[in-house]
Structures are given as structure tokens and as C-alpha cells.
Design an enzyme around this catalytic site. Structure first.
Site, PDB file in Angstrom:
ATOM      1  N   TRP A  52       0.846  -1.197   0.000  1.00 53.89           N
ATOM      2  CA  TRP A  52       0.000   0.000   0.000  1.00 53.89           C
ATOM      3  C   TRP A  52       0.876   1.240   0.000  1.00 53.89           C
ATOM      4  O   TRP A  52       1.545   1.465  -1.031  1.00 53.89           O
ATOM      5  CB  TRP A  52      -1.109  -0.074   1.051  1.00 53.89           C
ATOM      6  CG  TRP A  52      -0.762  -0.226   2.495  1.00 53.89           C
ATOM      7  CD1 TRP A  52      -0.895   0.731   3.455  1.00 53.89           C
ATOM      8  CD2 TRP A  52      -0.302  -1.407   3.177  1.00 53.89           C
ATOM      9  NE1 TRP A  52      -0.527   0.226   4.673  1.00 53.89           N
ATOM     10  CE2 TRP A  52      -0.152  -1.071   4.539  1.00 53.89           C
ATOM     11  CE3 TRP A  52       0.039  -2.694   2.781  1.00 53.89           C
ATOM     12  CZ2 TRP A  52       0.302  -1.973   5.501  1.00 53.89           C
ATOM     13  CZ3 TRP A  52       0.488  -3.593   3.728  1.00 53.89           C
ATOM     14  CH2 TRP A  52       0.613  -3.244   5.061  1.00 53.89           C
ATOM     15  N   ASP A  53       0.987   2.023   1.079  1.00 55.17           N
ATOM     16  CA  ASP A  53       1.689   3.312   0.991  1.00 55.17           C
ATOM     17  C   ASP A  53       3.025   3.176   0.253  1.00 55.17           C
ATOM     18  O   ASP A  53       3.879   2.369   0.638  1.00 55.17           O
ATOM     19  CB  ASP A  53       1.976   3.867   2.381  1.00 55.17           C
ATOM     20  CG  ASP A  53       0.711   4.225   3.144  1.00 55.17           C
ATOM     21  OD1 ASP A  53      -0.383   3.865   2.685  1.00 55.17           O
ATOM     22  OD2 ASP A  53       0.820   4.846   4.199  1.00 55.17           O
ATOM     23  N   ALA A 139       4.297   4.319   7.755  1.00 63.56           N
ATOM     24  CA  ALA A 139       4.842   5.126   6.660  1.00 63.56           C
ATOM     25  C   ALA A 139       5.856   6.184   7.094  1.00 63.56           C
ATOM     26  O   ALA A 139       5.920   6.576   8.253  1.00 63.56           O
ATOM     27  CB  ALA A 139       3.716   5.784   5.891  1.00 63.56           C
ATOM     28  N   ARG A 209       2.138  10.165  13.096  1.00 63.61           N
ATOM     29  CA  ARG A 209       2.911   9.308  12.188  1.00 63.61           C
ATOM     30  C   ARG A 209       3.268  10.009  10.876  1.00 63.61           C
ATOM     31  O   ARG A 209       2.952  11.154  10.673  1.00 63.61           O
ATOM     32  CB  ARG A 209       2.108   8.035  11.885  1.00 63.61           C
ATOM     33  CG  ARG A 209       0.707   8.275  11.363  1.00 63.61           C
ATOM     34  CD  ARG A 209       0.012   6.921  11.157  1.00 63.61           C
ATOM     35  NE  ARG A 209      -1.311   7.065  10.566  1.00 63.61           N
ATOM     36  CZ  ARG A 209      -2.442   6.974  11.256  1.00 63.61           C
ATOM     37  NH1 ARG A 209      -2.430   6.767  12.548  1.00 63.61           N
ATOM     38  NH2 ARG A 209      -3.599   7.110  10.635  1.00 63.61           N
ATOM     39  N   ASP A 210       3.893   9.258   9.997  1.00 68.07           N
ATOM     40  CA  ASP A 210       4.130   9.625   8.599  1.00 68.07           C
ATOM     41  C   ASP A 210       5.095  10.810   8.425  1.00 68.07           C
ATOM     42  O   ASP A 210       4.754  11.824   7.801  1.00 68.07           O
ATOM     43  CB  ASP A 210       2.796   9.921   7.877  1.00 68.07           C
ATOM     44  CG  ASP A 210       1.829   8.754   7.919  1.00 68.07           C
ATOM     45  OD1 ASP A 210       2.240   7.643   8.314  1.00 68.07           O
ATOM     46  OD2 ASP A 210       0.643   8.946   7.564  1.00 68.07           O
ATOM     47  N   GLU A 294      -3.384  12.521   6.733  1.00 65.66           N
ATOM     48  CA  GLU A 294      -2.283  11.556   6.722  1.00 65.66           C
ATOM     49  C   GLU A 294      -1.226  11.920   5.679  1.00 65.66           C
ATOM     50  O   GLU A 294      -1.485  12.614   4.713  1.00 65.66           O
ATOM     51  CB  GLU A 294      -2.834  10.164   6.399  1.00 65.66           C
ATOM     52  CG  GLU A 294      -3.970   9.739   7.334  1.00 65.66           C
ATOM     53  CD  GLU A 294      -4.275   8.258   7.201  1.00 65.66           C
ATOM     54  OE1 GLU A 294      -3.815   7.510   8.060  1.00 65.66           O
ATOM     55  OE2 GLU A 294      -4.960   7.859   6.243  1.00 65.66           O
TER      56      GLU A 294
HETATM   57  C1  FRU Z   1      -2.092   5.621   5.091  1.00 65.13           C
HETATM   58  C2  FRU Z   1      -1.747   5.062   6.447  1.00 65.13           C
HETATM   59  C3  FRU Z   1      -0.602   5.825   7.060  1.00 65.13           C
HETATM   60  C4  FRU Z   1       0.010   4.822   7.988  1.00 65.13           C
HETATM   61  C5  FRU Z   1      -0.225   3.516   7.263  1.00 65.13           C
HETATM   62  C6  FRU Z   1      -0.575   2.357   8.135  1.00 65.13           C
HETATM   63  O1  FRU Z   1      -2.533   4.669   4.201  1.00 65.13           O
HETATM   64  O2  FRU Z   1      -2.868   5.070   7.281  1.00 65.13           O
HETATM   65  O3  FRU Z   1      -1.001   7.004   7.706  1.00 65.13           O
HETATM   66  O4  FRU Z   1       1.352   5.103   8.210  1.00 65.13           O
HETATM   67  O5  FRU Z   1      -1.275   3.727   6.343  1.00 65.13           O
HETATM   68  O6  FRU Z   1      -0.753   1.183   7.421  1.00 65.13           O
END
Ligand code: FRU
Length: 424
Positions: A52-53, A139, A209-210, A294
Site C-alpha cells: 500500500w503506501d 509510513a 505518524r508519517d 495523513e
Molecule cells: C495511510 C496510512 C498511514 C500509515 C499507514 C498504516 O494509508 O494510514 O497514515 O502510516 O497507512 O498502514
């Protein structure tokens, strides 16, 4: 230690507000801000893992960077479990939806490489098992530091807690591929403080996060964006005149929107290497509007600061809504004031007929927007879906002043480099 006021010579900035009035301007399915339909017959990057990310390797100025002609991306990644009894339903079929929905709990950083900016080959895990201090590797951003190939991977160490961390390693290339070496010592940088940024103790659904580090093109200093929620006990936030904005008669009722408290956080490095950070007040808050902003990131263009962040339909507050996708804000200087792009903030949302087709958009300085496929309906009613866990088609947007326009679509996971670094 110097306080913000001493260092910046003035009181810290006021956060800009994404107001309920701004959000009332969000409209799904405007073709200029809607991602083209993703077809259900998409190819998948891998049958072994979900991704994903997606985090393209870049420099501190934001340029997507290849090394010795190899493009590199990092992805949040989790094994697929088609044969695990835990994910076999009562009819003996693989319950891929449940497997996919459980992925966050076992997210790990992997990397991929490519000669063409697409057709990614799996490199493997960035950190060996046991290196990262928590269960989940969430992420962040891989930064190419120099021509020796040193890479700082900033990411979020989650469960227990949520800590912004970094780990240093090195990218090594050969004719045949790319490997990541090192990435053995994770350094905790900071956590939510409860004064500016909400802690787990204040709200078990907090977000922190992120990390997205960058060099400010104007003052040259090292900063970092991150996702947060505004500090304070859950339910204690006020949605007042400022958060509501200029709404028409009949739109004053804010319902339970005090529970939605997203913000885009910012920190400044006290040192050159980014080992020592000081959190500053949020750049942007969405109290009363949305609970998640996010993966915040910047595009620096035309002397302006374009701030992008991803958000969901389900995280909107009572009385406002919008599609899953990427939202944006623009300012003339780093600390704002920021105004929503396109009036509303919406830059690229999913079409209402396929509300979960993509997520986790990253707008690159060349206008290309990468994201992953979440799920795409396979029948008219939308009850049957196909789970993605793979790269979505790349979309191009044009950014003009305070507006953005969808202008083109490219291949799945097309992330071309903006510059190539020859390693020494
Ligand atoms: C975005 C997210 C990020 C996080 C990750 C967790 O898709 O929610 O904010 O770091 O996915 O899986």
C-alpha cells in the site's frame, strides 16, 4: 535550550484552519478533481505480498531520485495468506478482504527497484526482523543523502505507542539490481507531547505518524511534516466560529464534530543531520472537519508551498463529507497562512461509483500522483469487489495558482525519476 520564540525571533505561527465552510465546497465527481476509474482487471505487483503506501526515494529538496539509473521505491508491505487456515472462510475460500483489512498490524518496509520507473522488482525487506523496536513499520520517507548512497529512512514505529524514528543505511547498485545494506540501528526521534499534539493517553484513536523531512527552499533549514491530532482529551475540543467558518444559514449545527481533530504537524531540526528535533505548533488543523490528515507532503512550485495530505470519507465530521483522496492547501511562506486548493481542499478524490478504488496519494514535484489500489467493484451493485494491494495507475495533475486540474493518466505505478545520482 532555546525556545521557539528565541530561535525564530517572534511568537510561533498560528495554525491555518481547514474550516467546515471550506469542506462544504468539497464535491465528489468533479472531473477536474476526480481520479479516473480504475478497471477491475488491474495487474498486481506481487501474488506473495500486499503493498500500500508507496514512498519513492528522493532527496531533501523533494526530487524523486534514481541511483545509477535504478529507480527505487519503498512500500508498506504485508504477506498475503491464501493458504493460511486463519483466512479460509466456511466455504473453503481465501477471505482476501479480511487478510487485506488485517494488514496494518503486520506492516513492514520493503523496497523495489526498476530501470523504467515501473515494472517494479521486489528487493526485499529494508530492516531485518527484530531491528525495528515495535510490531508495525508504518509510513515515512527514504532520503538519499549523498553520492555515497547513504539513505536515512524516516518512518513510524507503531505498537506499542507511535514514535517517529529513523534508521540509516546505504543503497548499493549493480548491473543487475539494487540492494539496501545497513539499516541496523533505529533511532527514536520524538513522540506526541500532549501539549501541541494529542497523545494515546488523551485519545486511544490518536494519530501521530508519517514523517516527511524536507529542506525549506527559502531558509535552507531542515524541517519535517507529520500527521497528528490536536492535543487535548478526546471530546474536549471546541468547534467555534473560527473552525466553522462562513457557513450559510442552516449550517451552524456542528453535531459531534468535536471528535474530529486532525492536524498537519511540523518539527524543525536543531542539527544538520536531523538527529535532534523540536516540534512546532501544527501548520494546519481540521478540528470539527476531519480526524485524519495523513502522509502530509509538499510540492514547492512557483515560489509557493503546496501542502498535500490524504484523507478519508469515514474520518469526516458530522455534516461534512468528501471522497477518499488527496487534499491540498497553498501558502506563500512555510508557516502560512494556508488556503485550501480549489476552494475546498479536494485535489484528487475517488469517483463515487468506486469510493475505495485508490488511497495514499503522493503528489510529486513533477505533477505525477502515485497511489495504491484498495478495492474495485466487479459488479454493478458494488457488492462484489476485487482487493488490490498493488500500485494504481499514476495520474498527472497541473497545479496553477490556487487551482489544480487532472490532465493525464499513465501506467500502473509509474514513478519516473526527476534526477539520477551516479554513486561514487
Ligand atoms: C495511510 C496510512 C498511514 C500509515 C499507514 C498504516 O494509508 O494510514 O497514515 O502510516 O497507512 O498502514
Amino acid at each position: 535550550m532555546k525556545s521557539n520564540t528565541e530561535k525564530f525571533g517572534k511568537a510561533p505561527h498560528q495554525p491555518s484552519l481547514w474550516t467546515r465552510a471550506d469542506a462544504l465546497k468539497v464535491h465528489a465527481d468533479d472531473p477536474t478533481t476526480t481520479q479516473p476509474l480504475v478497471s477491475a482487471d488491474f495487474p498486481v505487483l506481487s501474488n506473495e505480498v500486499f503493498i500500500w503506501d508507496t514512498m519513492p526515494l528522493r532527496d531533501l529538496d523533494g526530487n524523486i531520485t534514481s541511483v545509477d539509473g535504478w529507480s527505487v521505491i519503498f512500500t508498506l508491505t504485508a504477506d498475503r495468506h491464501p493458504n493460511d487456515p486463519q483466512y479460509i472462510d466456511e466455504n473453503g475460500n481465501y477471505d482476501i478482504t479480511r487478510d487485506w483489512n488485517d494488514r496494518h498490524g503486520r506492516a513492514k518496509m520493503y523496497y523495489w527497484f526498476s530501470r523504467t520507473g515501473k515494472d517494479w522488482k521486489l528487493g526485499g525487506r529494508v530492516m531485518a526482523e527484530g531491528v525495528s523496536p515495535t510490531a508495525r513499520e508504518w509510513a515515512g520517507t527514504p532520503i538519499l543523502l549523498n553520492e555515497q548512497g547513504d539513505v536515512d529512512l524516516y518512518y513510524t514505529a507503531v505498537t506499542p505507542g507511535a514514535t517517529i524514528v529513523k534508521v540509516r543505511g546505504r543503497v548499493v547498485t549493480t548491473e543487475h539490481g539494487v540492494s539496501m545494506v545497513g539499516f541496523e540501528k533505529v533511532k527514536p526521534l520524538f513522540e506526541a507531547d500532549g501539549k501541541m499534539y494529542q497523545t494515546e493517553a488523551q485519545n486511544p484513536f490518536w494519530g501521530f505518524r508519517d514523517p516527511w523531512p524536507f529542506r525549506d527552499p527559502n531558509d535552507g533549514k531542515l524541517y519535517m511534516l507529520f500527521e497528528g491530532n490536536v492535543a487535548g482529551e478526546r471530546g474536549s475540543h471546541k468547534v467555534g466560529k473560527a473552525e466553522i467558518g462562513d457557513v450559510p444559514p442552516g449550517y451552524e449545527d456542528v453535531g459531534n464534530s468535536r471528535f474530529q481533530t486532525a492536524c498537519v504537524g511540523i518539527a524543525v531540526a536543531r542539527d544538520e543531520d536531523g538527529d535532534d528535533w523540536e516540534m512546532l505548533p501544527p501548520l494546519l488543523t481540521a478540528v470539527g472537519v476531519n480526524d485524519q490528515t495523513e502522509r502530509p507532503h509538499f510540492v514547492f512550485q512557483d515560489g509557493k508551498y503546496y501542502l498535500f495530505t490524504i484523507s478519508h470519507t469515514f474520518t469526516y465530521a458530522d455534516g461534512v463529507t468528501g471522497p477518499d483522496g488527496v487534499y491540498g492547501f497553498v501558502a506563500d511562506s512555510l508557516f502560512g497562512p494556508y488556503v485550501p486548493l480549489n476552494g475546498s481542499g479536494l485535489v484528487l478524490g475517488n469517483p463515487s461509483s468506486q469510493p475505495f478504488q485508490t488511497y495514499s496519494h503522493c503528489v510529486m514535484p513533477n505533477g505525477l500522483v502515485t497511489s495504491f489500489i484498495d478495492s474495485v467493484p466487479t459488479d454493478e451493485s458494488g457488492t462484489q469487489i476485487r482487493i488490490g494491494g498493488t500500485e494504481a495507475p499514476t495520474v498527472e495533475i497541473k497545479i496553477k495558482g490556487q487551482q489544480t486540474f487532472v490532465v493525464a493518466e499513465y501506467d500502473y505505478g509509474y514513478i519516473p525519476p526527476m534526477l539520477d545520482v551516479t554513486l561514487e
